[in-house]
Motif scaffolding. Structure first.
Motif, mmCIF file in Angstrom:
data_model
loop_
_atom_site.group_PDB
_atom_site.id
_atom_site.type_symbol
_atom_site.label_atom_id
_atom_site.label_comp_id
_atom_site.label_asym_id
_atom_site.label_seq_id
_atom_site.Cartn_x
_atom_site.Cartn_y
_atom_site.Cartn_z
ATOM 1 N N GLY A 36 -12.916 13.712 -18.102
ATOM 2 C CA GLY A 36 -12.585 13.891 -19.512
ATOM 3 C C GLY A 36 -12.589 12.575 -20.286
ATOM 4 O O GLY A 36 -12.379 11.505 -19.720
ATOM 5 N N VAL A 37 -12.858 12.677 -21.586
ATOM 6 C CA VAL A 37 -12.850 11.496 -22.451
ATOM 7 C C VAL A 37 -11.924 11.736 -23.631
ATOM 8 O O VAL A 37 -11.721 12.866 -24.067
ATOM 9 C CB VAL A 37 -14.261 11.132 -22.973
ATOM 10 N N ASN A 38 -11.377 10.653 -24.153
ATOM 11 C CA ASN A 38 -10.558 10.703 -25.345
ATOM 12 C C ASN A 38 -11.457 11.091 -26.519
ATOM 13 O O ASN A 38 -12.485 10.442 -26.731
ATOM 14 C CB ASN A 38 -9.913 9.327 -25.573
ATOM 15 N N PRO A 39 -11.084 12.122 -27.286
ATOM 16 C CA PRO A 39 -11.977 12.571 -28.357
ATOM 17 C C PRO A 39 -12.189 11.535 -29.465
ATOM 18 O O PRO A 39 -13.240 11.513 -30.097
ATOM 19 C CB PRO A 39 -11.291 13.828 -28.906
ATOM 20 N N THR A 40 -11.226 10.663 -29.677
ATOM 21 C CA THR A 40 -11.359 9.662 -30.731
ATOM 22 C C THR A 40 -12.123 8.440 -30.258
ATOM 23 O O THR A 40 -13.072 7.994 -30.889
ATOM 24 C CB THR A 40 -9.951 9.217 -31.222
ATOM 25 N N ARG A 41 -11.712 7.895 -29.134
ATOM 26 C CA ARG A 41 -12.310 6.650 -28.648
ATOM 27 C C ARG A 41 -13.490 6.863 -27.701
ATOM 28 O O ARG A 41 -14.195 5.921 -27.363
ATOM 29 C CB ARG A 41 -11.254 5.800 -27.958
ATOM 30 N N ARG A 42 -13.658 8.095 -27.202
ATOM 31 C CA ARG A 42 -14.737 8.444 -26.274
ATOM 32 C C ARG A 42 -14.677 7.610 -24.987
ATOM 33 O O ARG A 42 -15.696 7.196 -24.455
ATOM 34 C CB ARG A 42 -16.116 8.314 -26.932
ATOM 35 N N THR A 43 -13.471 7.332 -24.532
ATOM 36 C CA THR A 43 -13.283 6.591 -23.287
ATOM 37 C C THR A 43 -12.689 7.519 -22.234
ATOM 38 O O THR A 43 -11.888 8.403 -22.557
ATOM 39 C CB THR A 43 -12.334 5.387 -23.480
ATOM 40 N N PRO A 44 -13.062 7.328 -20.980
ATOM 41 C CA PRO A 44 -12.522 8.173 -19.907
ATOM 42 C C PRO A 44 -11.104 7.714 -19.520
ATOM 43 O O PRO A 44 -10.913 6.874 -18.640
ATOM 44 C CB PRO A 44 -13.518 7.968 -18.764
ATOM 45 N N VAL A 45 -10.107 8.254 -20.199
ATOM 46 C CA VAL A 45 -8.733 7.772 -20.080
ATOM 47 C C VAL A 45 -8.204 7.895 -18.654
ATOM 48 O O VAL A 45 -7.668 6.926 -18.096
ATOM 49 C CB VAL A 45 -7.814 8.522 -21.070
ATOM 50 N N LEU A 46 -8.329 9.055 -18.041
ATOM 51 C CA LEU A 46 -7.789 9.250 -16.697
ATOM 52 C C LEU A 46 -8.532 8.374 -15.678
ATOM 53 O O LEU A 46 -7.913 7.811 -14.767
ATOM 54 C CB LEU A 46 -7.863 10.729 -16.294
ATOM 55 N N ALA A 47 -9.833 8.215 -15.855
ATOM 56 C CA ALA A 47 -10.607 7.340 -14.970
ATOM 57 C C ALA A 47 -10.158 5.880 -15.134
ATOM 58 O O ALA A 47 -10.013 5.151 -14.152
ATOM 59 C CB ALA A 47 -12.099 7.474 -15.246
ATOM 60 N N LEU A 48 -9.921 5.456 -16.380
ATOM 61 C CA LEU A 48 -9.422 4.095 -16.620
ATOM 62 C C LEU A 48 -8.041 3.906 -16.003
ATOM 63 O O LEU A 48 -7.732 2.847 -15.444
ATOM 64 C CB LEU A 48 -9.367 3.796 -18.115
ATOM 65 N N PHE A 49 -7.204 4.936 -16.085
ATOM 66 C CA PHE A 49 -5.880 4.869 -15.477
ATOM 67 C C PHE A 49 -5.997 4.698 -13.966
ATOM 68 O O PHE A 49 -5.299 3.875 -13.373
ATOM 69 C CB PHE A 49 -5.073 6.126 -15.822
ATOM 70 N N LEU A 50 -6.890 5.460 -13.338
ATOM 71 C CA LEU A 50 -7.076 5.349 -11.887
ATOM 72 C C LEU A 50 -7.575 3.954 -11.502
ATOM 73 O O LEU A 50 -7.065 3.346 -10.554
ATOM 74 C CB LEU A 50 -8.063 6.418 -11.396
ATOM 75 N N VAL A 51 -8.546 3.431 -12.243
ATOM 76 C CA VAL A 51 -9.060 2.082 -11.959
ATOM 77 C C VAL A 51 -7.946 1.053 -12.135
ATOM 78 O O VAL A 51 -7.791 0.140 -11.320
ATOM 79 C CB VAL A 51 -10.260 1.754 -12.873
ATOM 80 N N SER A 52 -7.147 1.205 -13.180
ATOM 81 C CA SER A 52 -6.037 0.273 -13.423
ATOM 82 C C SER A 52 -5.021 0.333 -12.294
ATOM 83 O O SER A 52 -4.519 -0.698 -11.836
ATOM 84 C CB SER A 52 -5.349 0.598 -14.751
ATOM 85 N N LEU A 53 -4.733 1.546 -11.836
ATOM 86 C CA LEU A 53 -3.788 1.720 -10.740
ATOM 87 C C LEU A 53 -4.318 1.062 -9.460
ATOM 88 O O LEU A 53 -3.586 0.350 -8.767
ATOM 89 C CB LEU A 53 -3.512 3.203 -10.509
ATOM 90 N N LEU A 54 -5.594 1.277 -9.163
ATOM 91 C CA LEU A 54 -6.189 0.656 -7.969
ATOM 92 C C LEU A 54 -6.205 -0.869 -8.089
ATOM 93 O O LEU A 54 -5.936 -1.575 -7.108
ATOM 94 C CB LEU A 54 -7.608 1.190 -7.748
ATOM 95 N N ALA A 55 -6.494 -1.387 -9.281
ATOM 96 C CA ALA A 55 -6.488 -2.834 -9.483
ATOM 97 C C ALA A 55 -5.077 -3.389 -9.307
ATOM 98 O O ALA A 55 -4.882 -4.446 -8.689
ATOM 99 C CB ALA A 55 -7.033 -3.178 -10.868
ATOM 100 N N LEU A 56 -4.075 -2.687 -9.835
ATOM 101 C CA LEU A 56 -2.686 -3.119 -9.682
ATOM 102 C C LEU A 56 -2.285 -3.130 -8.213
ATOM 103 O O LEU A 56 -1.651 -4.084 -7.735
ATOM 104 C CB LEU A 56 -1.768 -2.201 -10.487
ATOM 105 N N LEU A 57 -2.661 -2.096 -7.479
ATOM 106 C CA LEU A 57 -2.359 -2.058 -6.048
ATOM 107 C C LEU A 57 -3.035 -3.208 -5.303
ATOM 108 O O LEU A 57 -2.430 -3.819 -4.415
ATOM 109 C CB LEU A 57 -2.781 -0.714 -5.451
ATOM 110 N N ALA A 58 -4.273 -3.513 -5.670
ATOM 111 C CA ALA A 58 -4.980 -4.627 -5.031
ATOM 112 C C ALA A 58 -4.268 -5.944 -5.300
ATOM 113 O O ALA A 58 -4.107 -6.768 -4.383
ATOM 114 C CB ALA A 58 -6.425 -4.692 -5.522
ATOM 115 N N VAL A 59 -3.812 -6.144 -6.527
ATOM 116 C CA VAL A 59 -3.078 -7.374 -6.856
ATOM 117 C C VAL A 59 -1.777 -7.427 -6.066
ATOM 118 O O VAL A 59 -1.404 -8.481 -5.518
ATOM 119 C CB VAL A 59 -2.810 -7.467 -8.377
ATOM 120 N N MET A 60 -1.082 -6.302 -5.975
ATOM 121 C CA MET A 60 0.182 -6.275 -5.230
ATOM 122 C C MET A 60 -0.037 -6.604 -3.759
ATOM 123 O O MET A 60 0.743 -7.342 -3.161
ATOM 124 C CB MET A 60 0.852 -4.912 -5.401
ATOM 125 N N VAL A 61 -1.084 -6.064 -3.166
ATOM 126 C CA VAL A 61 -1.376 -6.343 -1.756
ATOM 127 C C VAL A 61 -1.716 -7.819 -1.562
ATOM 128 O O VAL A 61 -1.245 -8.463 -0.629
ATOM 129 C CB VAL A 61 -2.522 -5.442 -1.248
#
Length: 181
Positions: A36-61
């Motif tokens: 899914g994409v945000n109707p206004t910004r046309r960005t894949p919000v949930l996909a960006l959230f998942l990537v951000s979460l994985l990046a945060l976990l990588a930094v924590m490790v």
């Protein structure tokens, strides 16, 4: 220069990764919500959230004391991984002519006979190839690639090909053809 390169690579990482996750969702590899994409910004919000979460976990490790992580060649692996979508983007106007013709104006813009997006992707590919070469010419304080690094990269690459191939076959059996890119 290092700060600018880091910011550029981070932005590219989030952009490419979120779009790959969105594509996987559209192909049925991940749940449809990730497509899914945000109707206004046309960005894949949930996909960006998942990537951000994985990046945060990588930094924590990586910041935990006593944990040995092979991050010495992270930049090299990141650059090699970015090379594939850049090459695909460079070839898109020539391999998917109908997609390119129906794309928004800023994507399908041409400078003379050449698509601007292909020209930008070509320059990006040259920069990425130069970064790969520079890693070996001026290794700096990084350790050389080990057989473990190469094995992990090879296993990841083969796993990706297997996931793609199995999903392509699964879709073909349902009557959906994925054309090779």
């Amino acid at each position: 220069a290092g700060v600018v390169l880091s910011l550029t690579m981070t932005t590219a990482f989030f952009f490419f990764s979120s779009r790959v996750i969105r594509a996987w969702a559209k192909d049925g590899i991940l749940p449809p919500g990730f497509g899914g994409v945000n109707p206004t910004r046309r960005t894949p919000v949930l996909a960006l959230f998942l990537v951000s979460l994985l990046a945060l976990l990588a930094v924590m490790v990586h910041t935990q004391p006593g944990i040995v992580v092979s991050d010495v060649n992270y930049a090299l692996v990141a650059v090699v991984c970015m090379l594939f979508p850049v090459i695909a983007l460079m070839l898109l106007p020539f391999t998917r002519k109908t997609w390119f013709a129906t794309a928004p104006g800023f994507v399908s813009f041409r400078l003379g006979p050449l698509p601007l997006i292909s020209m930008v992707a070509f320059i990006d590919a040259l920069v990425l190839i130069a970064l790969i070469a520079l890693h070996f010419i001026f290794p700096g304080n990084t350790q050389p690639l080990t057989w473990i690094d190469l094995a992990l990269f090879g296993v990841s690459f083969v796993a990706g090909i297997l996931v793609y191939s199995s999903r392509k076959e699964s879709l073909r059996q349902k009557g959906i053809e994925l054309a090779p890119t």
